[in-house]
Enzyme design. Sequence first.
Site, short mmCIF file in Angstrom:
data_model
loop_
_atom_site.label_atom_id
_atom_site.label_comp_id
_atom_site.label_asym_id
_atom_site.label_seq_id
_atom_site.Cartn_x
_atom_site.Cartn_y
_atom_site.Cartn_z
N HIS A 341 14.18 29.20 27.97
CA HIS A 341 15.53 29.11 27.48
C HIS A 341 15.50 27.76 26.32
O HIS A 341 15.03 26.69 26.93
CB HIS A 341 16.80 29.16 27.94
N ASP A 351 13.42 21.36 32.75
CA ASP A 351 14.48 22.43 32.93
C ASP A 351 15.33 22.06 31.73
O ASP A 351 16.61 21.97 31.46
CB ASP A 351 15.38 22.07 34.53
N GLU A 388 21.03 29.68 28.59
CA GLU A 388 20.55 30.70 30.55
C GLU A 388 21.52 30.30 31.67
O GLU A 388 21.77 30.57 32.69
CB GLU A 388 19.13 30.06 29.96
N GLU A 389 21.61 28.88 31.38
CA GLU A 389 22.01 27.80 32.29
C GLU A 389 23.70 28.38 33.05
O GLU A 389 23.92 28.29 34.51
CB GLU A 389 22.33 26.51 31.82
N ASP A 417 10.30 29.27 32.05
CA ASP A 417 11.41 27.80 31.82
C ASP A 417 11.32 26.93 32.52
O ASP A 417 10.81 25.80 31.35
CB ASP A 417 12.52 28.81 33.27
N HIS A 501 18.82 19.39 37.48
CA HIS A 501 19.87 19.82 37.07
C HIS A 501 20.95 18.67 37.44
O HIS A 501 21.82 18.37 37.25
CB HIS A 501 20.91 20.64 37.73
#
Length: 696
Positions: A341, A351, A388-389, A417, A501
């Site tokens: 993604h 990420d 995707e998140e 990922d 994140h």
Amino acid sequence: MAEAVFCKPSTIFTSKPSPFCTFLLILVLCILGFYTPLYRSTTPSPSKSQNALRFRQIFLSSANNNTLASYLRALTQHPHLAGTKASLDTTHYVLSHFKDLGLETRTAQYRALLSYPTHSSLSAHFINGTVLRLPLTEFTQATPDVVPPYHAYSPSGSAYAKVVFVNHGTDEDYRALGALGVNASGCVVIARKGDFPRGIVVQKAEAHGAVAMLLYAEGDKFKKGFERGTVMRGVGDPLSPGWAGVDGGESLDMEETEVLRRFPKIPSMPLSAEAAGAILGSLGGAPFPPDWRIGAGHVGPGPTILNFSYQGEERVVRIHNVFAVLRGLEEPDRYVLLGNHRDAWTYGAVDPNSGTAALLDIARRYARMMGLGWQPRRTIILCSWDAEEFGMIGSTEWVEENLQNLGSKAVAYLNVDCAVQGPDFFVRATPQLDNLLREVTKKVKDPDLGGATVYERWGATNMGTTIQRLSAVDSDFAPFLQHAGVPSVDIYYGRDFPVYHTAFDSYDWMTKYGDPKFQRHVAVAGIWGIVALHLADDSVLPFNYLSYAHQLQEYTDVLRNLLDGSVSIHPLVASIEELTFAAKAAQAEAKILREQESSDDSVVLQKRALNDRLMLAERGFLDSEGLEGRQWFKHLIYGPPSDYESKLVFFPGVADAISGSARMNRKERQAAIQHEIWRAARAIQRAARAIKGELT
Ligand SMILES: *[C@@H]1O[C@H](CO)[C@@H](O)[C@H](O)[C@H]1NC(C)=O
Ligand SMILES: *[C@@H]1O[C@H](CO)[C@@H](O)[C@H](O)[C@H]1NC(C)=O
Ligand SMILES: *[C@@H]1O[C@H](CO)[C@@H](O)[C@H](O)[C@H]1NC(C)=O
Ligand SMILES: *[C@@H]1O[C@H](CO)[C@@H](O)[C@H](O)[C@H]1NC(C)=O
């Protein structure tokens, strides 16, 4: 041919053919059309496998850590949350990269319901009268392009209530609190992140009567980081559950029960470890239970009161998947998919863009090989997913839209990922790919240990060359494996990275901590690209179902101990025997066919027939009715159990029956579990029969 049995050939050409014969004629024409590409390849080329080997070597020798670093730098210049302008810029960046390499490209757009924060505030009212306003950002000054910390799809709401600390927020933790006489009802609960998905932790808090939830991730150096994330349950766009959210297509109303049931009813937010510490340090009540292993402290409730408010909005936005298609020369209608993604909560250096950089470098190297005369045997598709998140939305919508073609033509889906999180190689896969993965890691240089291969260092770690499985729903392999039954892989370096994140997941973090020389990026791209080359170029697919049978046997042993004779596991034992037998025969057949380099039609067709059986065997594990209450999940071996505290990470239907039947009487409980064991056994039997390829 079979159709002659039903319909005399002469009748096919009469002026008024029966609809059935017309159907057969079309079918025959389709089958002929289907196989045409095979007849193109009749020119003898005895050194095809040597040629493929040569190109794999070219692939490895054209690795370049500097290009990988430059792609990552470009992708992570700005935060690029799905649905924003900056995210669209990364879409164009990836698309023009593919185009500049001369690759065929494609995009697939969907509309999806995403979620953004508008306002939030949090203050702690201490018993001594002090009111502390807690910062809800990582920054001391305004950084408008980084989205403030939030939980996507949290409802808007506010709370003014006492605090209770609930450890990881599992049922077991609430039971421990109950034993201390603590009731979270009416309170704001604070939990520390454990192994459970965010949405589940919020759901449990809601079930225990909490009015709001704050979730923090423990971090040493990055205590100021807030872990953003989705709290939606399920996979894909909530307005088009089970089908693709295309323009002009069916779209549910936001207020429908089917949509609302996927969102929590209480507001929630991430909290930094630092802010959590300030609040937890002020709590009274019972001390932390020792087995929470968190040091000293008190669970509350209170006396500290939190004043919490979160406002957000849901918006239907356009999302964009981007593809590069490298058409197969001999079997263009067989697909090997590599996916990653592109959207990120913030800068996304780990990420997901360490994976995007690897994907772009693979594109560069494949394009170079094409310039030197290589064309894959099967079609390779490089996929760059959006959103995707928020819940694997880009990949899920695409899989839902292309289900039929993927079901009949997808050989494997290879996901990457968070490609580089730190040191050490990790991989999760469906078991027929185990051998291939181990063999490929023997060919790729270890990034951290001069002179060794990835395989050698991997084998020297305390888990050995363990390959994990894909029951979790945490990246884009979920729709491919758990919904469409496509053999899948997920590759990464390092795990549990501290800036996950947060706003600190930046290029700077990567160069300082994650991969200072970009050699781990080189290793991931090498393994990913070579695995794909084998799947695309090997004339006989490198699938070994004996590993699957062996793995299923281990699962059955675990169940046998767990169920302790109360339920018969014989159906599983018998079906695994059948699978083992079929897998052995297929291995023998593959060995013979691999040695035949001839491109005679008969050999080519025999290989194709065996490959199809190997490809379709994974589809056998799907059940059209899916898991009970969660029909989207069709795979009966790998999928998430609905009870996240279940110890079983396989046979999700059986796991559900075991935890869901706890309150039934003995007889009902046994029947429920037995039924799911039969369903799993029939799935294994379907896979075995697909491999065997003969009718009963
Ligand atoms: C907790 O408190 C609520 C509200 O006072 C009550 O309904 C609930 O039964 C209590 N739960 C337990 C486990 O005592
Ligand atoms: C009040 O209590 C809080 C939390 O225990 C503490 O951090 C703060 O320093 C106290 N303020 C005063 C004025 O004592
Ligand atoms: C809680 O916070 C809100 C927003 O900052 C504020 O308007 C409200 O007055 C606060 N409530 C209390 C009881 O302090
Ligand atoms: C690429 O690797 C070489 C050799 O390890 C190293 O000197 C160089 O700094 C690396 N490039 C980047 C961008 O890290």
